[in-house]
Design a protein around this motif. Structure first.
Motif, PDB file in Angstrom:
ATOM      1  N   ALA A   1      -3.016 -15.096  -0.890  1.00  0.00           N
ATOM      2  CA  ALA A   1      -2.645 -15.154   0.527  1.00  0.00           C
ATOM      3  C   ALA A   1      -1.226 -15.688   0.706  1.00  0.00           C
ATOM      4  O   ALA A   1      -0.418 -15.107   1.440  1.00  0.00           O
ATOM      5  CB  ALA A   1      -3.643 -16.034   1.281  1.00  0.00           C
TER       6      ALA A   1
ATOM      7  N   ILE B   1       1.621 -13.240  -0.286  1.00  0.00           N
ATOM      8  CA  ILE B   1       1.878 -12.051   0.532  1.00  0.00           C
ATOM      9  C   ILE B   1       3.242 -12.181   1.189  1.00  0.00           C
ATOM     10  O   ILE B   1       3.984 -11.205   1.324  1.00  0.00           O
ATOM     11  CB  ILE B   1       0.781 -11.859   1.596  1.00  0.00           C
TER      12      ILE B   1
ATOM     13  N   THR C   1       3.624 -11.963   8.824  1.00  0.00           N
ATOM     14  CA  THR C   1       2.485 -11.764   7.930  1.00  0.00           C
ATOM     15  C   THR C   1       1.179 -12.186   8.582  1.00  0.00           C
ATOM     16  O   THR C   1       0.152 -11.514   8.439  1.00  0.00           O
ATOM     17  CB  THR C   1       2.693 -12.540   6.625  1.00  0.00           C
TER      18      THR C   1
ATOM     19  N   LEU D   1      -2.018  -9.807   9.041  1.00  0.00           N
ATOM     20  CA  LEU D   1      -3.327 -10.162   8.499  1.00  0.00           C
ATOM     21  C   LEU D   1      -4.393 -10.137   9.580  1.00  0.00           C
ATOM     22  O   LEU D   1      -5.537  -9.709   9.345  1.00  0.00           O
ATOM     23  CB  LEU D   1      -3.268 -11.534   7.839  1.00  0.00           C
TER      24      LEU D   1
ATOM     25  N   GLY E   1      -5.116  -6.604  10.192  1.00  0.00           N
ATOM     26  CA  GLY E   1      -5.891  -6.095   9.066  1.00  0.00           C
ATOM     27  C   GLY E   1      -7.338  -6.527   9.129  1.00  0.00           C
ATOM     28  O   GLY E   1      -8.247  -5.755   8.782  1.00  0.00           O
TER      29      GLY E   1
ATOM     30  N   ALA F   1      -9.542 -15.375  12.824  1.00  0.00           N
ATOM     31  CA  ALA F   1      -8.276 -15.447  12.080  1.00  0.00           C
ATOM     32  C   ALA F   1      -7.161 -15.934  12.995  1.00  0.00           C
ATOM     33  O   ALA F   1      -6.360 -16.802  12.616  1.00  0.00           O
ATOM     34  CB  ALA F   1      -7.935 -14.084  11.490  1.00  0.00           C
TER      35      ALA F   1
ATOM     36  N   PRO G   1      -0.269 -17.445   6.396  1.00  0.00           N
ATOM     37  CA  PRO G   1      -1.150 -16.484   5.738  1.00  0.00           C
ATOM     38  C   PRO G   1      -2.464 -17.096   5.274  1.00  0.00           C
ATOM     39  O   PRO G   1      -3.512 -16.443   5.337  1.00  0.00           O
ATOM     40  CB  PRO G   1      -0.313 -16.003   4.541  1.00  0.00           C
TER      41      PRO G   1
ATOM     42  N   VAL H   1      -6.147 -15.717   6.518  1.00  0.00           N
ATOM     43  CA  VAL H   1      -7.144 -15.212   5.574  1.00  0.00           C
ATOM     44  C   VAL H   1      -8.431 -16.020   5.667  1.00  0.00           C
ATOM     45  O   VAL H   1      -9.540 -15.459   5.663  1.00  0.00           O
ATOM     46  CB  VAL H   1      -6.577 -15.239   4.140  1.00  0.00           C
TER      47      VAL H   1
ATOM     48  N   THR I   1      -9.464 -10.392   0.015  1.00  0.00           N
ATOM     49  CA  THR I   1      -8.097 -10.890   0.213  1.00  0.00           C
ATOM     50  C   THR I   1      -7.073  -9.896  -0.312  1.00  0.00           C
ATOM     51  O   THR I   1      -6.030  -9.677   0.316  1.00  0.00           O
ATOM     52  CB  THR I   1      -7.926 -12.247  -0.496  1.00  0.00           C
TER      53      THR I   1
ATOM     54  N   LEU J   1      -6.718  -7.193   2.211  1.00  0.00           N
ATOM     55  CA  LEU J   1      -5.891  -7.662   3.323  1.00  0.00           C
ATOM     56  C   LEU J   1      -4.416  -7.671   2.932  1.00  0.00           C
ATOM     57  O   LEU J   1      -3.539  -7.355   3.748  1.00  0.00           O
ATOM     58  CB  LEU J   1      -6.331  -9.067   3.743  1.00  0.00           C
ATOM     59  N   MET J   2      -4.138  -8.032   1.686  1.00  0.00           N
ATOM     60  CA  MET J   2      -2.761  -8.030   1.198  1.00  0.00           C
ATOM     61  C   MET J   2      -2.167  -6.629   1.269  1.00  0.00           C
ATOM     62  O   MET J   2      -1.046  -6.431   1.758  1.00  0.00           O
ATOM     63  CB  MET J   2      -2.711  -8.532  -0.244  1.00  0.00           C
TER      64      MET J   2
ATOM     65  N   SER K   1      -1.489  -5.563   4.837  1.00  0.00           N
ATOM     66  CA  SER K   1      -0.291  -6.209   5.367  1.00  0.00           C
ATOM     67  C   SER K   1       0.965  -5.567   4.798  1.00  0.00           C
ATOM     68  O   SER K   1       1.927  -5.302   5.523  1.00  0.00           O
ATOM     69  CB  SER K   1      -0.306  -7.704   5.029  1.00  0.00           C
TER      70      SER K   1
END
Length: 341
Positions: free
Chosen positions: A166, A169, A230, A234, A237, A248, A267, A271, A310, A313-314, A317
């Protein structure tokens, strides 16, 4: 392409669509091949230059006040030098042929990002966990974090992996692409130099408190905008992946500022909220326990699957930001404007 100095600074190249598609190509190149070990990486050269400069400074300066003043030379010489060398290389290659310079831009920007490397590191830990090999998972985690991992249980191994993916990223994807959008490979390489400086001398310990303050401060400034971008990516996402986007956003608002870094909390809290887990807590560094503020509220126990989520999600992003770069470039180019220069 770049034919004259004033043409490069006019930004007609970088804010035009050529620059946007170079960023796309660089991201795809990194996503596909990462950083092959047989190819010399610019960060290795940066690291050697930083170590050499540190030796020179410490051989001539001993007082804390002197070290603090000397610390300013790290960003000036390392980051500034990285920008100048990269700019000079692109300029000379453009003299040979514009397409040669374009290819060099793609390759150089790709070296500043690490989406594949970050994914591979996280998934290496994941594979050991699902195979039931906790000692191997601990060793794999130890390759990417500074904390002691020899005695961590599985949830703590997962936490360390999720936190690292996280946090990076920003450092390994969004920030270098952000600076590539603004100033191409030279500015992206300068950012990578700043980040490398922070990882080598930007510590708040007895050795680097005075010498590394300028490098640490510059890294904080450089990542300030990308970290917040970011967090938004996220959250979006999480919504697309049917995770908890609302939580989030709440955790970013509540917890991001609690992190000791002015940027890493964004980030990590995003996450944590998206996955419904809690990050942060006690870490051990060289036998000394250190507490880091909690991020998020646990709705369940962490598991190996959180590493996969995760990672997804990365990639959301990263992909979203690449598309955003294209749209920004297209909009400014069509408007006939400039972004920075």
């Amino acid at each position: 392409m770049i034919l004259e100095l004033n043409q490069w600074f006019s930004s007609s190249y970088w804010i035009g669509m050529t620059g946007a598609w170079i960023i796309v190509a660089a991201y795809i190149l990194d996503r596909c091949i990462g950083d092959p070990r047989w190819i010399p990486h610019p960060v290795i050269g940066m690291g050697k230059a930083i170590s050499a400069l540190e030796r020179v400074i410490r051989s001539r300066v001993t007082s804390n006040q002197g070290l603090k003043k000397a610390g300013i030379w790290f960003p000036i010489l390392i980051a500034g030098g990285s920008f100048a060398v990269t700019w000079g290389l692109i300029y000379l290659l453009a003299r040979i042929h514009p397409m040669v310079a374009v290819i060099a831009e793609v390759i150089l920007i790709a070296t500043t990002i690490a989406s594949k490397g970050l994914k591979d590191a996280g998934m290496d830990v994941y594979r050991h966990l699902i195979q039931g090999d906790l000692p191997a998972a601990r060793r794999a985690l130890g390759m990417i974090v500074g904390r002691d991992t020899a005695h961590l249980d599985e949830p703590e191994v997962v936490r360390g992996t999720v936190e690292t993916v996280a946090e990076n990223i920003v450092d390994a994807i969004v920030s270098p692409l952000f600076y590539a959008l603004i100033g191409g490979a030279p500015l992206a390489m300068a950012y990578r130099a700043v980040n490398t400086l922070d990882s080598m001398v930007g510590y708040k310990n007895d050795k680097y408190l005075h010498l590394g303050w300028a490098s640490a401060r510059l890294d904080d400034w450089a990542n300030w905008i990308p970290a917040r971008i970011t967090a938004v990516l996220l959250i979006s996402g999480a919504w697309v992946m049917k995770l908890d986007a609302r939580r989030a956003a709440q955790m970013v608002s509540r917890d991001a500022r609690l992190h000791p870094s002015p940027n890493s909390g964004f980030p990590e809290s995003a996450v944590a909220g998206a996955l419904g887990i809690r990050l942060g807590g006690h870490n051990v560094y060289h036998g000394v326990s250190s507490f880091r503020a909690y991020m998020g509220e646990p709705t369940r126990l962490m598991g190996a699957g959180d590493i996969v989520r995760t990672t997804r999600l990365m990639f959301w992003s990263a992909g979203s930001f690449v598309i955003l770069c294209v749209l920004v470039s297209l909009g400014i180019w069509l408007a006939g404007g400039t972004l920075l220069w």
